[in-house]
Write an enzyme that holds these catalytic residues in place. Structure first.
Site, short mmCIF file in Angstrom:
data_model
loop_
_atom_site.label_atom_id
_atom_site.label_comp_id
_atom_site.label_asym_id
_atom_site.label_seq_id
_atom_site.Cartn_x
_atom_site.Cartn_y
_atom_site.Cartn_z
N ASP A 62 0.83 -1.21 0.00
CA ASP A 62 0.00 0.00 0.00
C ASP A 62 0.86 1.26 0.00
O ASP A 62 1.96 1.27 0.57
CB ASP A 62 -0.91 -0.03 1.24
N ASN A 110 -10.40 -3.43 -6.51
CA ASN A 110 -9.61 -2.41 -7.22
C ASN A 110 -10.18 -2.04 -8.59
O ASN A 110 -9.79 -1.03 -9.17
CB ASN A 110 -8.15 -2.87 -7.39
#
Ligand code: FPP
Length: 248
Positions: free
Chosen positions: A28, A76
């Site tokens: 991330d 996503n």
């Protein structure tokens, strides 16, 4: 050579026999890394690939058995189309460019997730890379792409249901060991350690079944800056943990 690649050998303060066998990473912070430099978010993903390549080499250099990376979650797809397209193209390009080296370095690569919804050209590259590296005996590198832990569990339940319907399986035969055989990760050990970069304290639908007893390490460092020194710190923290698996 950047600072991250300098730690070639296992640092002396790490005990080889107490290393995690399998490390999973939630990579991330790519977007924030780029934005803080006035760059488009995609530049963070590009740098993130370099970080992942060095972490894979580091895991191999230090004698770990498996690394699993969360490259693209089922959720996503909700990102701007431009970014999604960039990521799909990036995965394909990286696979094509790196395959020879991956084969030469004895890495066994595997993709897990709902791969049938990925662009057809990426699916072909994935299939080719898995076939080419299947005989390899070195580190097992798993890439979770279009992956969701809940989706994986539902997928396994459906497959088991089909087997029951066909009369090939009885409900009383279902147990944890059998269930695992229907997961995308069948045959891969459970992660001992999950590392998440950029500070968020979440699992984000990653390996929900497999991480029941994984140790979790969260660092504020953004993924593109996560180097061997940071990995060393994560492993030191892991070696201080006492893993009890529910016992006393
Ligand atoms: C999360 O950062 C990162 C991703 C969704 C993509 C990660 C993918 C790579 C590093 C490429 C891997 C390549 C291969 C071939 C396996 P973010 O965009 O959520 O960052 P932010 O939280 O700062 O917005």
């Amino acid at each position: 050579m950047n600072q991250g690649t300098c730690l070639q050998d296992l640092p002396v303060d790490l005990e080889p026999e107490r290393l995690p066998h399998h490390v999973a990473v939630i990579m991330d912070g790519n977007g924030r890394w780029a934005q803080s430099r006035g760059l488009p978010r995609i530049m963070g993903h590009r740098k993130g690939v370099e970080t992942l390549k060095d972490l894979l080499r580091c895991c191999r250099d230090w004698g770990l058995e498996a690394l699993t990376a969360y490259a693209f979650s089922s959720e996503n797809w909700g990102r701007p189309l431009e970014e999604v397209n960039f990521l799909m193209t990036l995965f394909e390009k990286v696979l094509r460019q790196e395959l020879q080296e991956i084969v030469a370095e004895d890495v066994q690569i595997r993709f897990v997730g709902n791969l049938s919804s990925l662009p057809v050209s990426l699916q072909a590259e994935i299939k080719h890379s898995m076939e080419m590296t299947r005989p390899n005996q070195g580190i097992k590198f798993t890439v979770a792409t279009n992956y969701g832990g809940r989706q994986e569990i539902v997928h396994a339940c459906k497959a088991i249901g089909t087997q029951i319907q066909k009369g090939l399986l009885k409900p009383e035969e279902i147990n944890e060991g059998l269930f695992e055989k229907y997961l995308y990760t069948a045959g891969i050990s459970h992660p001992d350690l999950l590392i998440r970069t950029s500070g968020e304290m979440r699992i984000s639908n990653f390996l929900l079944w497999q991480m029941a007893y994984s140790e979790i390490y969260v660092t504020q460092t953004l993924w593109p800056d996560f180097n061997r020194y940071e990995f060393h710190r994560a492993l030191c923290a892991y070696q201080k943990r006492e893993r009890r698996f529910g016992k006393i």
